[in-house]
Design an enzyme around this catalytic site. Structure first.
Site, PDB file in Angstrom:
ATOM      1  N   HIS A 246     -18.268   4.381   2.112  1.00 19.11           N
ATOM      2  CA  HIS A 246     -17.149   3.448   1.946  1.00 19.11           C
ATOM      3  C   HIS A 246     -16.312   3.844   0.721  1.00 19.11           C
ATOM      4  CE1 HIS A 246     -19.968   0.239   3.877  1.00 19.11           C
ATOM      5  NE2 HIS A 246     -19.076   0.557   4.783  1.00 19.11           N
TER       6      HIS A 246
ATOM      7  N   LYS B 114     -23.731 -12.283  11.110  1.00 16.99           N
ATOM      8  CA  LYS B 114     -24.346 -10.964  10.914  1.00 16.99           C
ATOM      9  C   LYS B 114     -25.591 -11.024  10.034  1.00 16.99           C
ATOM     10  CE  LYS B 114     -21.483  -7.047  11.972  1.00 16.99           C
ATOM     11  NZ  LYS B 114     -21.110  -5.708  11.523  1.00 16.99           N
TER      12      LYS B 114
ATOM     13  N   ARG C  45     -17.186   7.862  11.541  1.00 14.51           N
ATOM     14  CA  ARG C  45     -18.276   8.760  11.148  1.00 14.51           C
ATOM     15  C   ARG C  45     -18.600   9.747  12.253  1.00 14.51           C
ATOM     16  NH1 ARG C  45     -21.792   3.720   9.489  1.00 14.51           N
ATOM     17  NH2 ARG C  45     -20.392   2.989  11.119  1.00 14.51           N
TER      18      ARG C  45
ATOM     19  N   SER D  33     -24.512   0.989   6.098  1.00 14.33           N
ATOM     20  CA  SER D  33     -25.138  -0.054   5.272  1.00 14.33           C
ATOM     21  C   SER D  33     -26.532  -0.368   5.802  1.00 14.33           C
ATOM     22  CB  SER D  33     -24.282  -1.321   5.276  1.00 14.33           C
ATOM     23  OG  SER D  33     -23.023  -1.066   4.714  1.00 14.33           O
TER      24      SER D  33
END
Ligand code: ADP
Length: 164
Positions: free
Chosen positions: A16, A40, A89, A127
Site C-alpha cells: 500500500h 469485514k 497485484r 493485509s
C-alpha cells in the site's frame, strides 16, 4: 488533480505504502480513505488504521488519511477527487477490480478509476497474509511499516520487533 485511494488497510502494508508514495508524485493531493466496514471483522479499529497511515505517510505533504462509509464515489466527490486509485497485484485482482470500476463509472461518469501495478517485490503482499504471518509469530518487518509491525506484535501479544 486530486485522487482518492480507498481500501480496508487492515493493516497498511509496504505494498500500500509503495503505491501511495508513487501516486503522491502524480497528484496534487491524495486522500487515503479507510472504509468503515464492520462486516469485514477488522483486526484494527478505523482510528488505529488512520493512525498507521498518518505515521507512515508523515513525510508526504500532499497525502492525508480519512475514514468514510457508504459509496466510494460519493466520498470521492465529497473530497473533490476526480480519480479513484486502486492497486493491481495479479490477474486475480483484475476481475473484481474491473467490475467495481465499471460500477463506479455507471454511478459517477465524471470519475476515473486508475489502476497502478504494485512493485514486484510487494506483489505477494496482502493485509490478510500479513495478519496470518503475525498471528503465528513470523516476522513481518519486511512487509509492513515499523509502527504497524509493533501494532501487530501488540495485537497478537508477541514481543515487538524492536525488542526481538
Ligand atoms: P480492499 O478491501 O478494498 O481490497 P485493501 O486494503 O485490501 O482493501 O486494498 C486496498 C487497495 O490496495 C486495493 O486496490 C488493492 O488492490 C491494493 N493493494 C493491496 N495490496 C497491495 C500491494 N501489496 N501492493 C499494492 N497495492 C495493493
Amino acid at each position: 488533480m486530486q485522487a482518492l485511494y480507498p481500501g480496508s488497510f487492515d493493516p497498511l502494508t509496504l505494498g500500500h505504502l509503495d503505491l501511495i508514495e508513487r501516486s503522491a508524485l502524480l497528484f496534487d493531493r491524495l486522500v487515503v480513505a479507510v472504509l468503515r466496514n464492520p462486516g469485514k471483522n477488522p483486526c484494527f479499529s478505523v482510528d488505529e488504521r488512520l493512525e498507521q497511515i498518518r505515521a507512515a505517510t508523515a513525510h508526504l505533504d500532499n497525502v492525508e488519511a480519512a475514514a468514510f462509509d457508504g459509496l466510494t464515489v460519493a466520498f470521492a466527490q465529497q473530497c473533490g477527487a476526480s480519480v479513484i486509485l486502486r492497486g493491481l497485484r495479479a490477474l486475480s485482482d483484475f476481475e473484481y477490480e474491473l467490475q467495481i470500476a465499471h460500477t463506479n463509472k455507471s454511478l459517477a461518469p465524471q470519475l476515473e478509476t486508475l489502476f497502478m501495478a504494485t512493485a514486484t517485490r510487494h506483489s505477494f503482499l496482502s493485509s490478510s497474509v500479513v495478519k496470518e504471518v503475525a498471528r503465528f509469530g513470523g516476522s513481518v518487518s519486511h512487509m509492513v511499516p515499523l509502527g504497524v509491525a509493533e501494532d501487530l506484535a501488540r495485537l497478537f501479544n508477541r514481543s515487538s520487533p524492536d525488542q526481538a
